[in-house]
Design a protein around this motif. Structure first.
Motif, PDB file in Angstrom:
ATOM      1  N   THR A   9       0.737  -1.056  -0.045  1.00  0.00           N
ATOM      2  CA  THR A   9      -0.152  -0.111   0.105  1.00  0.00           C
ATOM      3  C   THR A   9       0.997   1.240  -0.175  1.00  0.00           C
ATOM      4  O   THR A   9       1.995   1.102   0.007  1.00  0.00           O
ATOM      5  N   PRO A  10       0.352   2.339   0.053  1.00  0.00           N
ATOM      6  CA  PRO A  10       1.129   3.641  -0.046  1.00  0.00           C
ATOM      7  C   PRO A  10       1.996   3.775   1.275  1.00  0.00           C
ATOM      8  O   PRO A  10       3.004   4.255   1.303  1.00  0.00           O
ATOM      9  N   GLU A  11       1.362   3.257   2.265  1.00  0.00           N
ATOM     10  CA  GLU A  11       1.793   3.390   3.654  1.00  0.00           C
ATOM     11  C   GLU A  11       2.780   2.174   4.041  1.00  0.00           C
ATOM     12  O   GLU A  11       3.722   2.161   5.082  1.00  0.00           O
ATOM     13  N   ALA A  12       2.493   0.938   3.698  1.00  0.00           N
ATOM     14  CA  ALA A  12       3.139  -0.222   4.321  1.00  0.00           C
ATOM     15  C   ALA A  12       2.987  -1.382   3.235  1.00  0.00           C
ATOM     16  O   ALA A  12       2.487  -1.454   2.262  1.00  0.00           O
ATOM     17  N   HIS A  13       3.767  -2.375   3.758  1.00  0.00           N
ATOM     18  CA  HIS A  13       3.773  -3.614   3.102  1.00  0.00           C
ATOM     19  C   HIS A  13       3.236  -4.596   4.044  1.00  0.00           C
ATOM     20  O   HIS A  13       3.229  -4.628   5.187  1.00  0.00           O
ATOM     21  N   VAL A  14       2.147  -5.267   3.490  1.00  0.00           N
ATOM     22  CA  VAL A  14       1.051  -6.057   4.465  1.00  0.00           C
ATOM     23  C   VAL A  14       1.167  -7.517   3.981  1.00  0.00           C
ATOM     24  O   VAL A  14       1.097  -7.886   2.733  1.00  0.00           O
ATOM     25  N   PHE A  15       1.521  -8.322   4.952  1.00  0.00           N
ATOM     26  CA  PHE A  15       1.505  -9.897   4.815  1.00  0.00           C
ATOM     27  C   PHE A  15       0.426 -10.602   5.441  1.00  0.00           C
ATOM     28  O   PHE A  15      -0.008 -10.246   6.639  1.00  0.00           O
ATOM     29  N   LYS A  16      -0.245 -11.471   4.814  1.00  0.00           N
ATOM     30  CA  LYS A  16      -1.319 -12.110   5.473  1.00  0.00           C
ATOM     31  C   LYS A  16      -1.030 -13.624   4.933  1.00  0.00           C
ATOM     32  O   LYS A  16      -0.955 -13.961   3.889  1.00  0.00           O
ATOM     33  N   ALA A  17      -1.327 -14.140   6.212  1.00  0.00           N
ATOM     34  CA  ALA A  17      -0.632 -15.779   6.347  1.00  0.00           C
ATOM     35  C   ALA A  17      -2.249 -16.566   6.736  1.00  0.00           C
ATOM     36  O   ALA A  17      -2.475 -16.213   7.805  1.00  0.00           O
ATOM     37  N   ASP A  18      -2.507 -17.353   6.030  1.00  0.00           N
ATOM     38  CA  ASP A  18      -3.377 -18.202   6.678  1.00  0.00           C
ATOM     39  C   ASP A  18      -2.792 -19.234   7.478  1.00  0.00           C
ATOM     40  O   ASP A  18      -2.129 -20.218   7.147  1.00  0.00           O
ATOM     41  N   VAL A  19      -3.073 -19.315   8.908  1.00  0.00           N
ATOM     42  CA  VAL A  19      -2.537 -20.430   9.759  1.00  0.00           C
ATOM     43  C   VAL A  19      -3.840 -20.975  10.613  1.00  0.00           C
ATOM     44  O   VAL A  19      -3.920 -20.660  11.950  1.00  0.00           O
TER      45      VAL A  19
END
Length: 156
Positions: free
Chosen positions: A56-66
């Protein structure tokens, strides 16, 4: 031939392994010239760690299915200053002597994923949260430096 797909082919830490000798009569057996690649349940759990990475313009976002894991069973770490490492382990369900299993599809074992972060990542401000079986790791970005523009008078 076989291609064991464990992550994105464009991921620099991808574990895509192609065994060109799997279907040959001499290849890929234990003790042969080319050792066989393991496909046990531990490897399956490792391979099954699905992670999305968006910027995003503000951050790197990681989403993990756990799914089914508690936050204590998942680790988020920074290695070498710019490598994000997400790992964890799903324990195997305890078996009772009198149990008769009809189907086992859920994997157990360890998983590990690494991502090299770009130079604009603020690794000292990383935040992680877990909700409904989804781990979210947010890596803020440094603001892009605007170039200093200085007007020059044109003479003549």
């Amino acid at each position: 031939m076989s291609l064991i797909r464990r992550s994105n082919v464009f991921d620099p830490f991808s574990l895509d392994i192609w065994d060109p000798f799997q279907d040959f009569p001499f290849g890929s057996r234990s003790g042969s010239l080319f050792p066989r690649i393991s496909t046990d349940s531990e490897t399956a759990a490792f391979a099954g760690a699905r992670i999305d990475w968006k910027e995003t313009p503000e951050a790197h976002v990681f989403k993990a299915d756990v799914p089914g894991l508690k936050k204590e069973e998942v680790k988020v770490e920074i290695e070498d200053g710019n490598v994000l490492q997400i790992s964890g382990e799903r324990s195997k369900e305890r078996e009772e002597k009198n149990d008769q299993w009809h189907r086992v599809e859920r994997s157990s074992g360890k998983f590990l994923r690494r991502f090299r972060l770009p130079e604009n990542a603020k690794t000292e401000q990383i935040k992680a949260s877990m909700e409904n079986g989804v781990l979210t790791v947010t890596v803020p970005k440094e603001e892009a430096k605007k170039p200093d523009v200085k007007a020059i008078q044109i003479s003549g």
